[in-house]
Design a protein around this motif. Sequence first.
Motif, PDB file in Angstrom:
ATOM      1  N   ARG B  15     -33.570 -84.547  21.076  1.00 37.74           N
ATOM      2  CA  ARG B  15     -32.655 -84.692  22.207  1.00 37.74           C
ATOM      3  C   ARG B  15     -32.704 -83.422  23.042  1.00 37.74           C
ATOM      4  NH1 ARG B  15     -26.113 -84.612  21.176  1.00 37.74           N
ATOM      5  NH2 ARG B  15     -25.584 -83.957  23.278  1.00 37.74           N
ATOM      6  N   LEU B  16     -32.980 -83.592  24.313  1.00 34.71           N
ATOM      7  CA  LEU B  16     -33.043 -82.453  25.220  1.00 34.71           C
ATOM      8  C   LEU B  16     -31.631 -81.952  25.518  1.00 34.71           C
ATOM      9  CD1 LEU B  16     -35.813 -83.953  27.486  1.00 34.71           C
ATOM     10  CD2 LEU B  16     -36.057 -81.938  26.035  1.00 34.71           C
ATOM     11  N   SER B  17     -31.548 -80.706  25.964  1.00 29.03           N
ATOM     12  CA  SER B  17     -30.251 -80.078  26.229  1.00 29.03           C
ATOM     13  C   SER B  17     -29.718 -80.485  27.596  1.00 29.03           C
ATOM     14  CB  SER B  17     -30.399 -78.553  26.213  1.00 29.03           C
ATOM     15  OG  SER B  17     -31.001 -78.133  25.014  1.00 29.03           O
ATOM     16  N   TYR B  18     -28.432 -80.663  27.649  1.00 36.85           N
ATOM     17  CA  TYR B  18     -27.730 -80.898  28.914  1.00 36.85           C
ATOM     18  C   TYR B  18     -28.039 -79.747  29.869  1.00 36.85           C
ATOM     19  CZ  TYR B  18     -23.779 -82.009  32.001  1.00 36.85           C
ATOM     20  OH  TYR B  18     -23.006 -82.331  33.075  1.00 36.85           O
ATOM     21  N   ALA B 128     -29.199 -86.448  30.111  1.00 36.48           N
ATOM     22  CA  ALA B 128     -29.395 -86.798  28.698  1.00 36.48           C
ATOM     23  C   ALA B 128     -30.866 -87.172  28.549  1.00 36.48           C
ATOM     24  CB  ALA B 128     -28.506 -87.967  28.291  1.00 36.48           C
TER      25      ALA B 128
END
Lengths: 156, 156, 156
Positions: B15-18, B128
Amino acid sequence: MLSKQYEIEKIIMGRLSYDADLLEELTNFCNKNNIKTGWISVIGAVKNIKLGFYDQKMHQYVYPSDEDFVKSDFKKQNPELPDYEISSCMGNISIRDGKSFLHLHVVVSDRNGRCFGGHLMPGTIIYAGEFTIQVFKGEELVRGIDNETNLPLWVE
Amino acid sequence: MLSKQYEIEKIIMGRLSYDADLLEELTNFCNKNNIKTGWISVIGAVKNIKLGFYDQKMHQYVYPSDEDFVKSDFKKQNPELPDYEISSCMGNISIRDGKSFLHLHVVVSDRNGRCFGGHLMPGTIIYAGEFTIQVFKGEELVRGIDNETNLPLWVE
Amino acid sequence: MLSKQYEIEKIIMGRLSYDADLLEELTNFCNKNNIKTGWISVIGAVKNIKLGFYDQKMHQYVYPSDEDFVKSDFKKQNPELPDYEISSCMGNISIRDGKSFLHLHVVVSDRNGRCFGGHLMPGTIIYAGEFTIQVFKGEELVRGIDNETNLPLWVE
């Protein structure tokens, strides 16, 4: 619903030839290298694009015309420059009529970012193209004509 | 046509960072984790999008302007809300100038479902993002400048 | 940034059922076959499409309306023929509320090649569909509500 199970045999990454026909070069590569089942993705740029759309009532492919593409400002302003990015291209490899057959769908984008998509047809010409093929091992997946849709779908 | 053969070493999902820059965060991740060859896909949503289009005559990238995107009703009506879904994002990892280099193409969609696509540039900001990386092992794939296209393509 | 590492367990290729709900049939297949982590792609054609778009300010999904799609010449001229190609569909499998949950994004194309994209919702009905699932083995990826976005994202 039909499903079959595979293992990954190998991965192939490569670069398509300048001026090659995208579908033809990849199909020839798979047949020459005995790749019968797999999954493909391609990104790059094309000098020409040929898309198909399956008319579900007529039971046949139709093709977006140049007039449809002209609605893109880019082509209207630059008729001599029909270049597009391949923003997405993916699909599968299976057997049809005893040979490796590639079924690929594509989304291309013009200079303004606008997208056109459909079934990849012969006539799509490579400017630059990078592909990844996952080669699978297991029971062959074979296409036959499906009565309901008149499409060459996978059969038991 | 150039091609090289690989085995799958591992898969990474994440999951990539906000608020991260999509291209920068994935590139840093690959360099930090010594991922030199692979394939990536991403889905998610972005707060801003920066696309590139390669002009095949000029031999350089150009960029769809905000004015082009304004033709999307969404942005015209909501200039302060430049959010898009990442409907498709995929590409490859190889070596350029001795480092892991990601080549990704993307299709984003606005509130009305309309799509914009092209070459993913820095400046695309994550709301997201979920990625899958297939890490390959085998001979390095290295980019060098291609004379015909002036693009950094894979060389023998 | 969160990331987890996997091995490939197997690959499944298959054909979706005529008139099936795309998301429902694939979700049921994964739950029935104990597929908890993986990556999916689908190409094909649909008889109806239902897309979602996440409004980043409202923190909720909204849906392109039929009126938005009517801007496509095709549907305007052929209201009784809402067929689209699935030009791209990809995403992941993970766990939500103890079950296999599929997160798929899609780009569909109409008769003129024009594209619509977004988050795949129930209500997307298959005419013909071919999927590839990569099944991964490793630690489960589990979704929980993310405070920042109000989305069901992967949590540690």
